[in-house]
Design an enzyme around this catalytic site. Structure first.
Site, PDB file in Angstrom:
ATOM      1  N   HIS A   1      -6.244  97.000 111.393  1.00  0.00           N
ATOM      2  CA  HIS A   1      -7.171  95.803 110.742  1.00  0.00           C
ATOM      3  C   HIS A   1      -6.477  94.544 111.189  1.00  0.00           C
ATOM      4  CE1 HIS A   1      -4.480  96.156 107.203  1.00  0.00           C
ATOM      5  NE2 HIS A   1      -4.639  94.929 107.239  1.00  0.00           N
TER       6      HIS A   1
ATOM      7  N   ASP B   1      -5.413 103.492 110.318  1.00  0.00           N
ATOM      8  CA  ASP B   1      -5.313 102.021 110.332  1.00  0.00           C
ATOM      9  C   ASP B   1      -4.091 101.787 111.180  1.00  0.00           C
ATOM     10  OD1 ASP B   1      -5.928  99.399 109.551  1.00  0.00           O
ATOM     11  OD2 ASP B   1      -4.647  99.532 107.570  1.00  0.00           O
TER      12      ASP B   1
ATOM     13  N   SER C   1       0.585  93.147 106.228  1.00  0.00           N
ATOM     14  CA  SER C   1       0.060  94.396 106.779  1.00  0.00           C
ATOM     15  C   SER C   1       0.713  94.794 108.131  1.00  0.00           C
ATOM     16  CB  SER C   1      -1.570  94.180 106.921  1.00  0.00           C
ATOM     17  OG  SER C   1      -2.051  94.255 105.645  1.00  0.00           O
TER      18      SER C   1
END
Length: 399
Positions: A134, A164, A241
C-alpha cells in the site's frame, strides 16, 4: 625574654605543621590529577570517587544498550519511500470531450496527484528493497531516500495486495543490507524494535515486545489479506509502513504495516518468512501467486458447537468436535471439481493435522498450483482422502 621564648617556639611549631600539611595536600592533588589522564592517552582511566564514595563512570564511556546496538547495525539499511500516484476522477463523458475541454479547460480538473510516504529496507546490496504494497501501489517509480539524505529513483518491480508486500529496485551497488531473523521461533514477551519514518520523521525508533503471534486477517480487521500477523506494542504509525520489525539481535523478523487507523498501542507486522517468499516471486515475475481451493470454512470447537454457531442449512448434524468445517463450496472452483461438499470436516492438509481454518489457509498457501494436494476429511463420520489441484486465486471468485 623568658616569657617570650615559649611563644616563639609555639608559633614556629604551628608554622612547620602548616607547611607539612600543604606539601601533603599538594602531593595528593597531583596524584589525583595524574590518575585522570586525557582520553587520548592509552592508559586506563581511573574512575573518580566523589565525597559519598560513589564511583562515577568515565565521561568517554558510551551509554549504549542492545536497542542502540541493533539500530546502529541496521539503521543505514532503512530507507524512506516517497510515492506519487494519480487519483482518477469520475468526469462525465460529455464534459471530457476534446471540444468542451478546449473552451472550458478550467472547469474540468485533471486527475489530482496523491502523495504518500512510507518506509522500506534494503535486502540486497545491489539495491533490492522490501516494503508494503500500500506504500507504492499505483506508482511505477518512487523516490528512495537513504539515511544519509541521498535520493535514488526506485522502480516498483511488483506489488502483492493479498499480503501487502512489494519490492522496489534502485540502481546502486554495495548498499548496506539487513539480515533476516526467524519469525517462527518468536515467543510473546520478546523484545521488538521498529524503525521507520512515521509522519515523515525519518529514522524513528520505537521499542516494545511481541504481544501475540498468528493473528488472523479477520482478527486484525483486514479479511482480504492472507497473512498471520505478528502483534506488537512497539508504536507503528502512518509512515512506519514497510519498515522492519527487529529482534534484540537486530535481525528483521517482520514488515511493519499500519493497517488499523484506530489501533492504539497495537501494531502489526507481516512475518519475514511470508514477506521473503512473496518478494522472491515479485522480483522474478512481477506478481505473486496464491493457491486457492474455493471453500468457506469455520473452526470447530466446543464454544461454536455449544452456542449453535454452525449454519443450520447443512441438512445434517456435525458429529466431529475438532477440525475445520466446510460451510460452502464455491461454484466452478478446484474444491467443487475435486468433490468437496458442505459439511465435510477437514482433518489434515498435505498429511499435516489442522485445527483451525487459519491452519488450512496456511497449508494451502504453501502448496503448488496445479499439483495434487491431499486433504483428509471426515464426511458423515467416515474418513476419506480428497485429491485437489489448487489454482491461482481468481480476481473475482464465484459466489
Amino acid at each position: 625574654m623568658n616569657k617570650l621564648f615559649p611563644k616563639i617556639i609555639f608559633s614556629t611549631g604551628f608554622f612547620i605543621i602548616g607547611i607539612a600539611l600543604g606539601i601533603w595536600g599538594s602531593r595528593e592533588f597531583t596524584a589525583s590529577r595524574s590518575s585522570l589522564k586525557s582520553p587520548s592517552d592509552d592508559s586506563t582511566i581511573v574512575p573518580v570517587t566523589n565525597i559519598f564514595g560513589v564511583k562515577k563512570p568515565p565521561s568517554t564511556e558510551k551509554n549504549i544498550n542492545f536497542i542502540a546496538e541493533a539500530v546502529e547495525k541496521v539503521g543505514s539499511a532503512v530507507v524512506r519511500i516517497d510515492a506519487s500516484r494519480e487519483v482518477a476522477l469520475n468526469v462525465p463523458p460529455n464534459l471530457d470531450h476534446p471540444l468542451f475541454r478546449h473552451f472550458f479547460t478550467d472547469q474540468i480538473p485533471d486527475n489530482p496527484i496523491e502523495e504518500g510516504t512510507g518506509s522500506g529496507f534494503i535486502i540486497a546490496d545491489d539495491g533490492l528493497i522490501m516494503t508494503n504494497a500500500h506504500v507504492v501501489e499505483g506508482a511505477k517509480v518512487v523516490s528512495v531516500v537513504m539515511k544519509n539524505g541521498q535520493s535514488l529513483e526506485g522502480q516498483v518491480l511488483g506489488v502483492d495486495t493479498m499480503t501487502d508486500v512489494a519490492v522496489v529496485k534502485v540502481n546502486a551497488q554495495n548498499l548496506p543490507t539487513i539480515n533476516f531473523g526467524n519469525a517462527n521461533d518468536l515467543i510473546p514477551g520478546q523484545w521488538a524494535i521498529a524503525i521507520g519514518n512515521p509522519l515523515g520523521l525519518d529514522n524513528t525508533v520505537t521499542v516494545g515486545i511481541i504481544s501475540a503471534l498468528g493473528r488472523s486477517s479477520a482478527e486484525v480487521g483486514v479479511p482480504d489479506k492472507r497473512v498471520k500477523f505478528i502483534q506488537t506494542d512497539a508504536a507503528i504509525n502512518p509512515g512506519n509502513s514497510g519498515g522492519p520489525l527487529l529482534n534484540a539481535q537486530g535481525e528483521v523478523i517482520g514488515i511493519n504495516t499500519a493497517i488499523r487507523a484506530n489501533a492504539q498501542g497495537l501494531g502489526f507486522a507481516i512475518p519475514i518468512e511470508t514477506a521473503s517468499r512473496i518478494a522472491e516471486q515479485l522480483q522474478k515475475t512481477g506478481k505473486a501467486t496464491h493457491p486457492y481451493l474455493g471453500i468457506q470454512m469455520i473452526t470447530l470447537n466446543e464454544d461454536i458447537i455449544k452456542n449453535g454457531n454452525i449454519p443450520q442449512n447443512l441438512g445434517f448434524n456435525i458429529k466431529e468436535h475438532i477440525g475445520v468445517l466446510v460451510v460452502k463450496v464455491v461454484l466452478n472452483s478446484p474444491a467443487q471439481e475435486a468433490g468437496f461438499l458442505a459439511g465435510d470436516v477437514i482433518l489434515k492438509v498435505g498429511n499435516q493435522p489442522v485445527l483451525t481454518s487459519l491452519d488450512v489457509q496456511e497449508k494451502v498457501e504453501l502448496s503448488n498450483i496445479n499439483e495434487i494436494l491431499e486433504v483428509e476429511i471426515s464426511r458423515q463420520g467416515k474418513t476419506q482422502i480428497i485429491k485437489v489441484k489448487p489454482q491461482d486465486f481468481p480476481t473475482n471468485p464465484s459466489n
